[in-house]
Scaffold this motif. Sequence first.
Motif, mmCIF file in Angstrom:
data_model
loop_
_atom_site.group_PDB
_atom_site.id
_atom_site.type_symbol
_atom_site.label_atom_id
_atom_site.label_comp_id
_atom_site.label_asym_id
_atom_site.label_seq_id
_atom_site.Cartn_x
_atom_site.Cartn_y
_atom_site.Cartn_z
ATOM 1 N N MET A 49 -5.982 46.366 75.718
ATOM 2 C CA MET A 49 -5.378 45.128 76.206
ATOM 3 C C MET A 49 -6.088 43.904 75.619
ATOM 4 O O MET A 49 -5.455 42.902 75.291
ATOM 5 N N TRP A 64 -2.512 45.097 86.874
ATOM 6 C CA TRP A 64 -2.606 46.447 86.309
ATOM 7 C C TRP A 64 -2.999 47.486 87.349
ATOM 8 O O TRP A 64 -2.500 48.600 87.327
ATOM 9 N N TYR A 65 -3.890 47.110 88.257
ATOM 10 C CA TYR A 65 -4.436 48.099 89.190
ATOM 11 C C TYR A 65 -3.934 47.914 90.618
ATOM 12 O O TYR A 65 -4.404 48.603 91.527
ATOM 13 N N PHE A 82 1.366 50.855 86.049
ATOM 14 C CA PHE A 82 0.901 49.732 86.864
ATOM 15 C C PHE A 82 1.000 50.026 88.361
ATOM 16 O O PHE A 82 0.586 49.219 89.180
#
Length: 323
Positions: free
Chosen positions: A28, A69-70, A288
Amino acid sequence: MIHQPSFSQVEFADKKKITRREKFLARMEEIIPWPRLLAVIEPFYPRGERGRPPVGLERMLRMYFLQQWYGLADEALEDALYDSQALRGFARLELAAEGVPDATTLLKFRRLLETHDLCQGLFTAINADLTARGLLMRAGTLVDATLIAAPPSTKNKAKQRDPEMHQTRKGRQWYFGMKAHIGADRDSKLVHTVVATAANVADITKTAELLHGQETQVHADAGYTGVEKRAEIVVLARTIDWQIAGKRGQLKKMAEGVEKETLKAVEQAKASVRAFVEHPFHILKNIFRHRKVRYRGLAKNGHQLYTLFGLANLIIGARQATV
């Protein structure tokens, strides 16, 4: 952008195993067009002329992306940054010199993005970068929608579910939440348009909003049957080749023979192209982990979808570039 690692980061980098999280974040770091994205937010970001100096813009944007993302809440991201060297390394944080921005700071940054519609700006900037690299084509569009669940419980202070979310039936099962409608490029699989609605809004009603205006061919599933006859499509006065999947029931009723086999082959060819629209949904929900809404109301969740699909486009674009 040049970043001088600290001694703790160098020591951490010397360990033998590189985790999947580190690999992902390193990738990323390479593919995100940081200058282009920072330029979108910078005119609206506090300059620190009064009160406490604000946290650096790039650092806040990095933490915001980690949150997406998390799937972390503001407090959870704050804790995760203290726990994980990999996350701190990506956010450019060194605990020996400074603390982690608190959850309130993260909340204010997200509200800044929402207030000035900057999530859509980030999405547009990412697509502009991909277009400049020759990855986003314009000849064909894939349209589809996916359900995103919302909490159906009424065990809360208001004693009610989110009034902007609704339920819909898919097959024999009922779902409560919202829909993410997308228009994706047929050749590159990149998402070019995003529309958020309640779950009970029919997919076909949002088709016109998912077209960018330059496509000559549109692919969709059987839920879009008859779309070319809708008033909002007819008024466009454009020649579009509608590749809409046939209904399974009609195919089953046909007698066995050459005609049925030919139609099967045509439908399989349509499906092989249409299947590419599932790639952005796969990244959204499986990578995601965005299978449930994270906020109340369509507006906040709609802003987040722009960010998530923009980040998904970066992953898809990176894959396309390596093919």
